[in-house]
Design an enzyme around this catalytic site. Structure first.
Site, PDB file in Angstrom:
ATOM      1  N   LYS A  45       0.801  -1.228   0.068  1.00 53.68           N
ATOM      2  CA  LYS A  45       0.049   0.024  -0.121  1.00 53.68           C
ATOM      3  C   LYS A  45       0.774   1.392   0.035  1.00 53.68           C
ATOM      4  O   LYS A  45       0.421   2.259   0.174  1.00 53.68           O
ATOM      5  CB  LYS A  45      -0.855  -0.005   1.211  1.00 53.68           C
ATOM      6  CG  LYS A  45      -1.892  -1.087   1.255  1.00 53.68           C
ATOM      7  CD  LYS A  45      -2.898  -0.634   2.464  1.00 53.68           C
ATOM      8  CE  LYS A  45      -3.627  -2.341   3.170  1.00 53.68           C
ATOM      9  NZ  LYS A  45      -4.253  -1.519   4.183  1.00 53.68           N
ATOM     10  N   LYS A  47       2.245   2.647   2.174  1.00 54.90           N
ATOM     11  CA  LYS A  47       1.840   3.564   3.364  1.00 54.90           C
ATOM     12  C   LYS A  47       2.819   3.253   4.667  1.00 54.90           C
ATOM     13  O   LYS A  47       3.074   1.937   4.688  1.00 54.90           O
ATOM     14  CB  LYS A  47       0.426   3.350   4.067  1.00 54.90           C
ATOM     15  CG  LYS A  47      -0.867   3.486   3.191  1.00 54.90           C
ATOM     16  CD  LYS A  47      -1.954   3.478   3.964  1.00 54.90           C
ATOM     17  CE  LYS A  47      -2.984   2.733   3.546  1.00 54.90           C
ATOM     18  NZ  LYS A  47      -4.428   3.068   4.500  1.00 54.90           N
TER      19      LYS A  47
END
Ligand code: C2G
Length: 130
Positions: A45, A47
């Site tokens: 992701k 992230k």
């Protein structure tokens, strides 16, 4: 017992997440949260969560609606998780609407509305501008 599962990073935990978890639990009697691991977040992701997996897991376990927290470490595990945890209902926020309809062969699939006015990005931006 009707068993519900949902997936996510839940970092920085906020009331939008709680709204989702409360309504997800209301779909049954037992709520499992598959929590994205730090590696999954970074590799899949892009992230980097502020809180570690263990910190995010502890926070989720403190929420009255959550019965079990398990790791999410790949995109493909949902199909096996439904069988592994005897899931009746799969729940996600409607930003994912349609993305997991393939699970309809195994369980009910429910997309719940997001809480529009709150997001981790908004929190970080507003804090930076203080
Ligand atoms: N959510 C919400 N309202 C917000 C923010 C998030 O209802 N204001 C919901 C999302 O729709 C999601 C859940 O809270 O259902 C967790 O959000 P994230 O941690 O952002 O989850 P995401 O990164 O989308 O990961 O395999 C699925 C992924 O792990 C989902």
């Amino acid at each position: 017992m009707k068993r519900v599962i949902t997936y996510g990073t839940f970092d920085l935990l906020h009331y939008g997440h709680i709204n989702l978890l409360r309504r997800a639990k209301a779909q049954g009697d037992y709520l499992i949260v598959a929590l994205s691991t730090d590696e999954f977040n970074w590799n899949e992701k892009q992230k980097k969560s502020y809180f570690t997996y263990e910190e995010r897991k502890a926070m989720l376990e403190a929420i009255r609606y959550v019965d079990l927290v398990v790791p999410e470490d790949n995109w493909e595990q949902k199909k096996t998780d439904v069988g592994k945890y005897n899931v009746d209902v799969f729940v996600m926020g409607d930003d994912w609407k349609g993305k997991f309809d393939f699970l309809k062969e195994q369980c009910e699939v429910v997309y719940l509305s997001r809480t529009p006015e709150i997001s981790t990005t908004k929190i970080k931006t507003e804090l930076n501008n203080k």
